[in-house]
Motif scaffolding. Sequence first.
Motif, mmCIF file in Angstrom:
data_model
loop_
_atom_site.group_PDB
_atom_site.id
_atom_site.type_symbol
_atom_site.label_atom_id
_atom_site.label_comp_id
_atom_site.label_asym_id
_atom_site.label_seq_id
_atom_site.Cartn_x
_atom_site.Cartn_y
_atom_site.Cartn_z
ATOM 1 N N MET A 235 0.893 -1.258 -0.090
ATOM 2 C CA MET A 235 0.072 -0.055 -0.048
ATOM 3 C C MET A 235 0.786 1.291 0.089
ATOM 4 S SD MET A 235 -3.359 0.268 2.225
ATOM 5 C CE MET A 235 -3.562 -1.440 3.143
ATOM 6 N N MET A 236 0.442 2.185 -0.736
ATOM 7 C CA MET A 236 1.255 3.387 -0.732
ATOM 8 C C MET A 236 0.808 4.178 0.170
ATOM 9 S SD MET A 236 0.228 4.521 -4.704
ATOM 10 C CE MET A 236 -1.533 4.007 -4.198
ATOM 11 N N PRO A 237 1.740 5.336 0.888
ATOM 12 C CA PRO A 237 1.432 6.156 1.780
ATOM 13 C C PRO A 237 0.262 7.053 1.637
ATOM 14 C CG PRO A 237 3.703 6.643 0.775
ATOM 15 C CD PRO A 237 3.123 5.370 0.468
ATOM 16 N N THR A 238 0.067 7.297 0.209
ATOM 17 C CA THR A 238 -0.987 8.107 -0.142
ATOM 18 C C THR A 238 -2.165 7.495 0.428
ATOM 19 O OG1 THR A 238 -0.006 8.584 -1.911
ATOM 20 C CG2 THR A 238 -2.125 9.628 -1.839
ATOM 21 N N GLU A 239 -2.560 6.176 0.270
ATOM 22 C CA GLU A 239 -3.672 5.387 0.525
ATOM 23 C C GLU A 239 -3.827 5.514 2.054
ATOM 24 O OE1 GLU A 239 -3.717 1.986 -1.601
ATOM 25 O OE2 GLU A 239 -5.944 1.593 -1.103
ATOM 26 N N ILE A 240 -2.815 5.306 2.927
ATOM 27 C CA ILE A 240 -2.927 5.158 4.189
ATOM 28 C C ILE A 240 -3.271 6.451 4.749
ATOM 29 C CG2 ILE A 240 -1.864 4.852 6.387
ATOM 30 C CD1 ILE A 240 0.397 3.207 4.725
ATOM 31 N N TRP A 241 -2.873 7.577 4.173
ATOM 32 C CA TRP A 241 -3.260 8.844 4.688
ATOM 33 C C TRP A 241 -4.757 9.199 4.357
ATOM 34 C CZ3 TRP A 241 -1.461 12.145 8.020
ATOM 35 C CH2 TRP A 241 -0.246 12.218 8.282
ATOM 36 N N LEU A 242 -5.395 8.640 3.294
ATOM 37 C CA LEU A 242 -6.606 8.796 2.884
ATOM 38 C C LEU A 242 -7.594 7.973 3.627
ATOM 39 C CD1 LEU A 242 -6.403 9.026 -1.158
ATOM 40 C CD2 LEU A 242 -7.407 10.662 0.535
ATOM 41 N N ILE A 243 -7.212 6.628 4.052
ATOM 42 C CA ILE A 243 -7.916 5.927 4.891
ATOM 43 C C ILE A 243 -8.143 6.654 6.161
ATOM 44 C CG2 ILE A 243 -7.948 3.803 6.213
ATOM 45 C CD1 ILE A 243 -6.591 2.467 3.654
ATOM 46 N N PHE A 244 -6.979 7.320 6.752
ATOM 47 C CA PHE A 244 -6.949 8.023 7.988
ATOM 48 C C PHE A 244 -7.953 9.209 8.044
ATOM 49 C CE2 PHE A 244 -4.892 11.021 10.745
ATOM 50 C CZ PHE A 244 -5.233 10.691 11.960
ATOM 51 N N ILE A 245 -7.811 10.006 6.798
ATOM 52 C CA ILE A 245 -8.559 11.148 6.630
ATOM 53 C C ILE A 245 -10.082 10.778 6.603
ATOM 54 C CG2 ILE A 245 -8.898 13.322 5.446
ATOM 55 C CD1 ILE A 245 -5.976 13.462 5.168
ATOM 56 N N ILE A 246 -10.248 9.946 5.821
ATOM 57 C CA ILE A 246 -11.895 9.541 5.249
ATOM 58 C C ILE A 246 -12.589 9.016 6.664
ATOM 59 C CG2 ILE A 246 -13.564 8.434 3.995
ATOM 60 C CD1 ILE A 246 -11.443 8.527 1.709
ATOM 61 N N SER A 247 -11.839 8.334 7.506
ATOM 62 C CA SER A 247 -12.266 7.554 8.869
ATOM 63 C C SER A 247 -12.693 8.730 9.580
ATOM 64 C CB SER A 247 -11.147 6.840 9.546
ATOM 65 O OG SER A 247 -10.618 5.711 8.366
ATOM 66 N N ILE A 248 -11.830 10.069 9.823
ATOM 67 C CA ILE A 248 -12.115 11.043 10.669
ATOM 68 C C ILE A 248 -13.509 11.616 10.067
ATOM 69 C CG2 ILE A 248 -11.435 13.438 11.196
ATOM 70 C CD1 ILE A 248 -8.745 12.346 11.538
ATOM 71 N N CYS A 249 -13.475 11.893 8.625
ATOM 72 C CA CYS A 249 -14.707 12.302 8.049
ATOM 73 C C CYS A 249 -16.025 11.458 8.390
ATOM 74 C CB CYS A 249 -14.697 12.512 6.431
ATOM 75 S SG CYS A 249 -13.512 13.601 6.067
ATOM 76 N N ILE A 250 -16.014 10.172 8.422
ATOM 77 C CA ILE A 250 -16.926 9.391 8.714
ATOM 78 C C ILE A 250 -17.448 9.581 10.212
ATOM 79 C CG2 ILE A 250 -17.872 6.844 8.857
ATOM 80 C CD1 ILE A 250 -15.975 6.138 6.594
ATOM 81 N N VAL A 251 -16.412 9.536 10.889
ATOM 82 C CA VAL A 251 -16.923 9.574 12.487
ATOM 83 C C VAL A 251 -17.535 11.139 12.434
ATOM 84 C CG1 VAL A 251 -15.833 10.013 14.719
ATOM 85 C CG2 VAL A 251 -14.747 8.114 13.387
ATOM 86 N N GLY A 252 -16.983 11.829 11.966
ATOM 87 C CA GLY A 252 -17.324 13.342 12.197
ATOM 88 C C GLY A 252 -18.743 13.394 11.849
ATOM 89 N N SER A 253 -19.108 12.827 10.616
ATOM 90 C CA SER A 253 -20.583 12.880 10.034
ATOM 91 C C SER A 253 -21.353 12.202 10.967
ATOM 92 C CB SER A 253 -20.570 12.389 8.548
ATOM 93 O OG SER A 253 -20.006 11.115 8.401
ATOM 94 N N ILE A 254 -21.008 10.919 11.505
ATOM 95 C CA ILE A 254 -21.912 10.245 12.410
ATOM 96 C C ILE A 254 -22.238 11.037 13.575
ATOM 97 C CG2 ILE A 254 -21.967 8.515 14.159
ATOM 98 C CD1 ILE A 254 -20.569 6.677 11.756
ATOM 99 N N VAL A 255 -21.176 11.822 14.244
ATOM 100 C CA VAL A 255 -21.077 12.609 15.316
ATOM 101 C C VAL A 255 -22.193 13.758 15.016
ATOM 102 C CG1 VAL A 255 -20.051 14.483 16.904
ATOM 103 C CG2 VAL A 255 -19.242 11.962 16.612
ATOM 104 N N ALA A 256 -22.045 14.337 13.920
ATOM 105 C CA ALA A 256 -22.974 15.435 13.414
ATOM 106 C C ALA A 256 -24.574 15.296 13.472
ATOM 107 C CB ALA A 256 -22.492 15.962 12.204
#
Lengths: 149, 185, 112
Positions: free
Chosen positions: B1-22
């Motif tokens: 896996m490329m580092p780009t993909e790992i970063w993206l997984i991290f950020i999109i997970s934050i987005c999912i958590v943020g939207s559930i919280v919202a």
Amino acid sequence: MKNNQGMSIIVKTVTRVSVWLMVLYAWYIILHGHLTPGGGFGGGVIFAIAMLNVLLAYGSEFTEKWLKIRLLHDIEAASILLFLIVGILGISVLGGFLTNFILKGKLYELISAGTIPIFNILIGIKVAMSLFLAVLILAKTNIENGGEV
Amino acid sequence: MMPTEIWLIFIISICIVGSIVALELKDILSSIIAVGVVGLGIAVSFLILQAPDLAVVQFVFEIFAVIILVRAFLKKDYHKEEPSTINKVLVGVTLITLGAIFYLSLSVFKLLPPFGQPLFETAQYYVQNGATDTGAANLVSAIILDYRAYDTLGEVTVLFAAILGTLTILRIKKSKNSQEVTNEK
Amino acid sequence: MIVYILCFVLFLVGLYGVLTKRDLVKIILSVGIMGYAANLFLILFAYKSDSFYPILTEGKENLSRVDPLPQALVLTSIVIELGTTALLVALAIKLYQKYKTFDITKIRRLSG
């Protein structure tokens, strides 16, 4: 009604200086749209945020007097008309709607790319005016009473 | 896996958590701010995906949207989500249906090309000839204002119509009525 | 592939909000979340590994670039999304002025 008076004098003084810096930055983003990231959409929103700053600091009554809302409406409608006129000029010069008919110039120079900077400026003005007018009308609307037909 | 993909997984997970919280918080101001976090996360992922144009626009638009929502919905008294009249059965059915949709669509993602190897081939023309055709160094702006300027005209028209609708909805007999209210008081 | 799936989950969270929430403000926020997921999916799909942004810089014209076309599409889509949000907010305010509530089930009952 108390909200219409605006904020304290410190905020007003800081706003008076910083608004012009924000407007300058917005125009930088708009004018360099064909060279760097940004362009009409991003720069237009920054312009709208600058005007929104005045609205938040001074209140809606002062802003309406200072910015001449009728004029803003006219500018908003005129920008879309100018967009069409530039597009139709393309038909008469090169035979296609919205064609890039001005000389391209040299790559990486500010004055280059033909009609692209003109469209960027028009879109920037359009986005800024329409978003600001929407926020202004939202700010003037009292959510509790008023407006009931 | 490329580092780009790992970063993206991290950020999109934050987005999912943020939207559930919202969606689950009772307090409207907190929800609006949580959606702001989601939008800024999307802006960062645009930056990682090599789209600085979009990152700039998404960033300023997110700030503007948060200002609009806060200005519109938090006027005098603090607005909280009203106690919901919805029954638990409906929520359960919705969750099960969405879960089924998710499970069934997993096989579709196997058919997609792997991340980082797109199918689009038209891009090569724009990348190679865009600068000479239009004279603009920013290829995105070359596309939206030269190759596909007609698209942009339609988009500006849609924006015009949306803002006109906003003005029309909110302006109906507003000034007269509010004056009467203040006079009565 | 994991990135695509996560993006789809983000879309489903927005869909869940639209379907189950009864507060108008929450519904507007859910529609916004669905829009973000759709935009992000287009850009994810166009990403090419080891490529650079589609903005030429002096002396580096021959680098490999990502596809500029989906970026142009998403750029216009973001702007329209904001206009739609403003329109939805105006409608919600109008409904609140008429019915004094943001709950859509109560609004339906009152309309009779």
